[in-house]
Design a protein around this motif. Structure first.
Motif, PDB file in Angstrom:
ATOM      1  N   MET A   6      40.693 -13.911   7.466  1.00  0.00           N
ATOM      2  CA  MET A   6      39.742 -13.010   6.796  1.00  0.00           C
ATOM      3  C   MET A   6      38.512 -12.804   7.663  1.00  0.00           C
ATOM      4  O   MET A   6      38.073 -11.674   7.887  1.00  0.00           O
ATOM      5  N   PHE A   7      37.957 -13.899   8.174  1.00  0.00           N
ATOM      6  CA  PHE A   7      36.741 -13.797   8.991  1.00  0.00           C
ATOM      7  C   PHE A   7      36.985 -12.942  10.233  1.00  0.00           C
ATOM      8  O   PHE A   7      36.175 -12.086  10.571  1.00  0.00           O
ATOM      9  N   SER A   8      38.100 -13.158  10.894  1.00  0.00           N
ATOM     10  CA  SER A   8      38.432 -12.396  12.090  1.00  0.00           C
ATOM     11  C   SER A   8      38.511 -10.895  11.786  1.00  0.00           C
ATOM     12  O   SER A   8      37.976 -10.067  12.530  1.00  0.00           O
ATOM     13  N   LYS A   9      39.159 -10.553  10.682  1.00  0.00           N
ATOM     14  CA  LYS A   9      39.300  -9.147  10.305  1.00  0.00           C
ATOM     15  C   LYS A   9      37.949  -8.527   9.950  1.00  0.00           C
ATOM     16  O   LYS A   9      37.611  -7.436  10.424  1.00  0.00           O
ATOM     17  N   VAL A  10      37.162  -9.235   9.150  1.00  0.00           N
ATOM     18  CA  VAL A  10      35.851  -8.709   8.734  1.00  0.00           C
ATOM     19  C   VAL A  10      34.916  -8.583   9.930  1.00  0.00           C
ATOM     20  O   VAL A  10      34.208  -7.589  10.069  1.00  0.00           O
ATOM     21  N   LYS A  11      34.923  -9.578  10.804  1.00  0.00           N
ATOM     22  CA  LYS A  11      34.056  -9.517  11.986  1.00  0.00           C
ATOM     23  C   LYS A  11      34.409  -8.300  12.832  1.00  0.00           C
ATOM     24  O   LYS A  11      33.525  -7.566  13.280  1.00  0.00           O
ATOM     25  N   ASP A  60      18.132 -12.752   4.049  1.00  0.00           N
ATOM     26  CA  ASP A  60      17.475 -11.763   3.199  1.00  0.00           C
ATOM     27  C   ASP A  60      18.239 -11.569   1.895  1.00  0.00           C
ATOM     28  O   ASP A  60      17.647 -11.301   0.854  1.00  0.00           O
ATOM     29  N   ALA A  61      19.568 -11.671   1.972  1.00  0.00           N
ATOM     30  CA  ALA A  61      20.392 -11.442   0.788  1.00  0.00           C
ATOM     31  C   ALA A  61      21.701 -12.216   0.896  1.00  0.00           C
ATOM     32  O   ALA A  61      22.172 -12.491   2.002  1.00  0.00           O
ATOM     33  N   ILE A  62      22.245 -12.543  -0.265  1.00  0.00           N
ATOM     34  CA  ILE A  62      23.557 -13.182  -0.340  1.00  0.00           C
ATOM     35  C   ILE A  62      24.479 -12.239  -1.104  1.00  0.00           C
ATOM     36  O   ILE A  62      24.131 -11.757  -2.186  1.00  0.00           O
ATOM     37  N   PHE A  63      25.637 -11.975  -0.532  1.00  0.00           N
ATOM     38  CA  PHE A  63      26.664 -11.170  -1.184  1.00  0.00           C
ATOM     39  C   PHE A  63      27.815 -12.105  -1.554  1.00  0.00           C
ATOM     40  O   PHE A  63      28.304 -12.837  -0.696  1.00  0.00           O
ATOM     41  N   THR A  64      28.244 -12.054  -2.803  1.00  0.00           N
ATOM     42  CA  THR A  64      29.361 -12.882  -3.247  1.00  0.00           C
ATOM     43  C   THR A  64      30.453 -11.974  -3.794  1.00  0.00           C
ATOM     44  O   THR A  64      30.187 -11.157  -4.695  1.00  0.00           O
ATOM     45  N   CYS A  65      31.660 -12.098  -3.238  1.00  0.00           N
ATOM     46  CA  CYS A  65      32.783 -11.276  -3.684  1.00  0.00           C
ATOM     47  C   CYS A  65      34.081 -11.853  -3.138  1.00  0.00           C
ATOM     48  O   CYS A  65      34.069 -12.764  -2.316  1.00  0.00           O
ATOM     49  N   SER A  66      35.183 -11.268  -3.545  1.00  0.00           N
ATOM     50  CA  SER A  66      36.490 -11.666  -3.020  1.00  0.00           C
ATOM     51  C   SER A  66      36.698 -11.014  -1.650  1.00  0.00           C
ATOM     52  O   SER A  66      36.018 -10.040  -1.296  1.00  0.00           O
ATOM     53  N   ALA A  67      37.650 -11.538  -0.893  1.00  0.00           N
ATOM     54  CA  ALA A  67      37.985 -10.954   0.406  1.00  0.00           C
ATOM     55  C   ALA A  67      38.468  -9.517   0.228  1.00  0.00           C
ATOM     56  O   ALA A  67      38.115  -8.629   1.010  1.00  0.00           O
ATOM     57  N   GLU A  68      39.254  -9.277  -0.819  1.00  0.00           N
ATOM     58  CA  GLU A  68      39.774  -7.923  -1.076  1.00  0.00           C
ATOM     59  C   GLU A  68      38.633  -6.930  -1.278  1.00  0.00           C
ATOM     60  O   GLU A  68      38.639  -5.840  -0.715  1.00  0.00           O
ATOM     61  N   THR A  69      37.636  -7.315  -2.070  1.00  0.00           N
ATOM     62  CA  THR A  69      36.488  -6.438  -2.304  1.00  0.00           C
ATOM     63  C   THR A  69      35.720  -6.210  -1.011  1.00  0.00           C
ATOM     64  O   THR A  69      35.322  -5.081  -0.702  1.00  0.00           O
ATOM     65  N   LEU A  70      35.537  -7.255  -0.228  1.00  0.00           N
ATOM     66  CA  LEU A  70      34.821  -7.139   1.039  1.00  0.00           C
ATOM     67  C   LEU A  70      35.536  -6.190   1.993  1.00  0.00           C
ATOM     68  O   LEU A  70      34.907  -5.348   2.643  1.00  0.00           O
ATOM     69  N   PHE A  71      36.856  -6.280   2.058  1.00  0.00           N
ATOM     70  CA  PHE A  71      37.628  -5.360   2.905  1.00  0.00           C
ATOM     71  C   PHE A  71      37.444  -3.912   2.439  1.00  0.00           C
ATOM     72  O   PHE A  71      37.234  -3.020   3.251  1.00  0.00           O
ATOM     73  N   LYS A  72      37.538  -3.689   1.137  1.00  0.00           N
ATOM     74  CA  LYS A  72      37.393  -2.329   0.609  1.00  0.00           C
ATOM     75  C   LYS A  72      36.017  -1.758   0.917  1.00  0.00           C
ATOM     76  O   LYS A  72      35.890  -0.576   1.263  1.00  0.00           O
ATOM     77  N   ILE A  73      34.981  -2.574   0.796  1.00  0.00           N
ATOM     78  CA  ILE A  73      33.625  -2.118   1.101  1.00  0.00           C
ATOM     79  C   ILE A  73      33.519  -1.783   2.581  1.00  0.00           C
ATOM     80  O   ILE A  73      33.017  -0.721   2.955  1.00  0.00           O
ATOM     81  N   ASN A  74      34.008  -2.661   3.452  1.00  0.00           N
ATOM     82  CA  ASN A  74      33.931  -2.426   4.898  1.00  0.00           C
ATOM     83  C   ASN A  74      34.767  -1.245   5.361  1.00  0.00           C
ATOM     84  O   ASN A  74      34.443  -0.604   6.352  1.00  0.00           O
ATOM     85  N   GLU A  75      35.850  -0.959   4.662  1.00  0.00           N
ATOM     86  CA  GLU A  75      36.697   0.180   5.006  1.00  0.00           C
ATOM     87  C   GLU A  75      36.153   1.494   4.440  1.00  0.00           C
ATOM     88  O   GLU A  75      36.699   2.551   4.705  1.00  0.00           O
ATOM     89  N   GLY A  76      35.096   1.402   3.637  1.00  0.00           N
ATOM     90  CA  GLY A  76      34.520   2.597   3.028  1.00  0.00           C
ATOM     91  C   GLY A  76      35.293   3.079   1.816  1.00  0.00           C
ATOM     92  O   GLY A  76      35.073   4.172   1.319  1.00  0.00           O
ATOM     93  N   LYS A  77      36.199   2.246   1.297  1.00  0.00           N
ATOM     94  CA  LYS A  77      37.001   2.622   0.133  1.00  0.00           C
ATOM     95  C   LYS A  77      36.310   2.253  -1.184  1.00  0.00           C
ATOM     96  O   LYS A  77      36.738   2.689  -2.242  1.00  0.00           O
ATOM     97  N   LEU A  78      35.262   1.432  -1.100  1.00  0.00           N
ATOM     98  CA  LEU A  78      34.517   1.027  -2.291  1.00  0.00           C
ATOM     99  C   LEU A  78      33.040   1.013  -1.937  1.00  0.00           C
ATOM    100  O   LEU A  78      32.623   0.311  -1.015  1.00  0.00           O
ATOM    101  N   ASP A  79      32.251   1.796  -2.655  1.00  0.00           N
ATOM    102  CA  ASP A  79      30.817   1.832  -2.443  1.00  0.00           C
ATOM    103  C   ASP A  79      30.215   0.500  -2.901  1.00  0.00           C
ATOM    104  O   ASP A  79      30.523   0.034  -3.999  1.00  0.00           O
ATOM    105  N   PRO A  80      29.354  -0.127  -2.092  1.00  0.00           N
ATOM    106  CA  PRO A  80      28.795  -1.420  -2.489  1.00  0.00           C
ATOM    107  C   PRO A  80      27.978  -1.366  -3.780  1.00  0.00           C
ATOM    108  O   PRO A  80      27.991  -2.306  -4.566  1.00  0.00           O
ATOM    109  N   VAL A  81      27.284  -0.264  -4.011  1.00  0.00           N
ATOM    110  CA  VAL A  81      26.501  -0.123  -5.251  1.00  0.00           C
ATOM    111  C   VAL A  81      27.447  -0.063  -6.448  1.00  0.00           C
ATOM    112  O   VAL A  81      27.208  -0.705  -7.478  1.00  0.00           O
TER     113      VAL A  81
END
Length: 124
Positions: A6-11, A60-81
């Motif tokens: 997961m870390f490798s992919k997100v990085k 500055d901030a802590i984000f807590t979520c599942s790996a699936e949600t993090l991937f979707k946000i990084n891929e632009g498939k899910l708006d973080p807001v």
């Protein structure tokens, strides 16, 4: 999926963001829950992005979520807001700096679109 996978992919995804115009210091900690559980941070400092598999204490901030949600946000498939609104992403800390994450993701998408456009032009 393991934490290392997961870390490798997100990085890899995050490192595509254009932070060259970011003049302020940003430090985010990501707490990944569920499968691939773990912690890592992303820091923008002096126009450079650093993503490392450690806790960041002066964040500055802590984000807590599942790996699936993090991937979707990084891929632009899910708006973080929207993810926060849906309860898929929890944010703690400086909300103004947390919102800057969306700009970083958008810069990555703009960079990818420019690459795709260049590739299409070369094909023609």
């Amino acid at each position: 999926m393991t934490y290392a996978d997961m870390f490798s992919k997100v990085k890899g995804m995050m490192m595509e963001a254009d932070v060259s115009t970011v003049n302020e210091h940003l430090a985010y900690q990501f707490n990944v829950t569920g499968e691939a559980e773990g912690i890592f941070y992303a820091e923008v400092k002096e126009g450079k992005l650093y993503v490392e598999p450690y806790e960041y204490y002066d964040r500055d901030a802590i984000f807590t979520c599942s790996a699936e949600t993090l991937f979707k946000i990084n891929e632009g498939k899910l708006d973080p807001v929207l993810a926060v609104t849906l309860g898929k992403l929890k944010v703690e800390g400086n909300i103004d700096k947390a919102l800057y994450l969306k700009k970083l993701i958008d810069s990555r998408k703009a960079e990818q679109n420019a690459i795709k456009k260049t590739q299409k032009q070369k094909e023609l």
